[in-house]
Design a protein around this motif. Structure first.
Motif, PDB file in Angstrom:
ATOM      1  N   ILE A  22     -10.031  14.209  18.546  1.00  0.00           N
ATOM      2  CA  ILE A  22      -8.877  13.320  17.615  1.00  0.00           C
ATOM      3  C   ILE A  22      -8.325  12.062  18.220  1.00  0.00           C
ATOM      4  CG2 ILE A  22      -6.408  13.746  17.182  1.00  0.00           C
ATOM      5  CD1 ILE A  22      -7.449  16.596  16.666  1.00  0.00           C
ATOM      6  N   ARG A  35      -3.974  16.683  11.306  1.00  0.00           N
ATOM      7  CA  ARG A  35      -5.010  17.784  11.667  1.00  0.00           C
ATOM      8  C   ARG A  35      -4.151  19.101  10.137  1.00  0.00           C
ATOM      9  NH1 ARG A  35      -5.650  20.515  17.012  1.00  0.00           N
ATOM     10  NH2 ARG A  35      -6.912  21.786  17.518  1.00  0.00           N
ATOM     11  N   VAL A  44      -9.597  17.766  10.730  1.00  0.00           N
ATOM     12  CA  VAL A  44      -8.679  16.217  10.426  1.00  0.00           C
ATOM     13  C   VAL A  44      -9.173  15.852  10.317  1.00  0.00           C
ATOM     14  CG1 VAL A  44      -8.199  14.747  12.508  1.00  0.00           C
ATOM     15  CG2 VAL A  44      -8.639  17.172  13.733  1.00  0.00           C
TER      16      VAL A  44
END
Length: 57
Positions: A22, A35, A44
């Motif tokens: 991420i 997410r 995600v």
């Protein structure tokens, strides 16, 4: 020929460290990632921008 702005509907990038992924993809693309947990699957999503070409996933 289609005029679809988001021609790809789904794609996967497997990762072993979701938090690190991420941070990486957020920094590279400048996006805020979303997410989602679906049962045991941790996912995600890249944001979708309906007004511009691209894909979400």
């Amino acid at each position: 020929m289609s005029n679809a702005l988001n021609p790809v509907g789904w794609f996967k990038i497997a990762v072993s460290d979701m938090d690190r992924a991420i941070r990486f993809y957020s920094a590279v693309f400048g996006y805020s990632m979303e997410r989602h947990k679906m049962d045991v699957i941790d996912m995600v999503w890249f944001p979708m921008h309906p007004e511009s070409p691209g894909a979400m996933g």
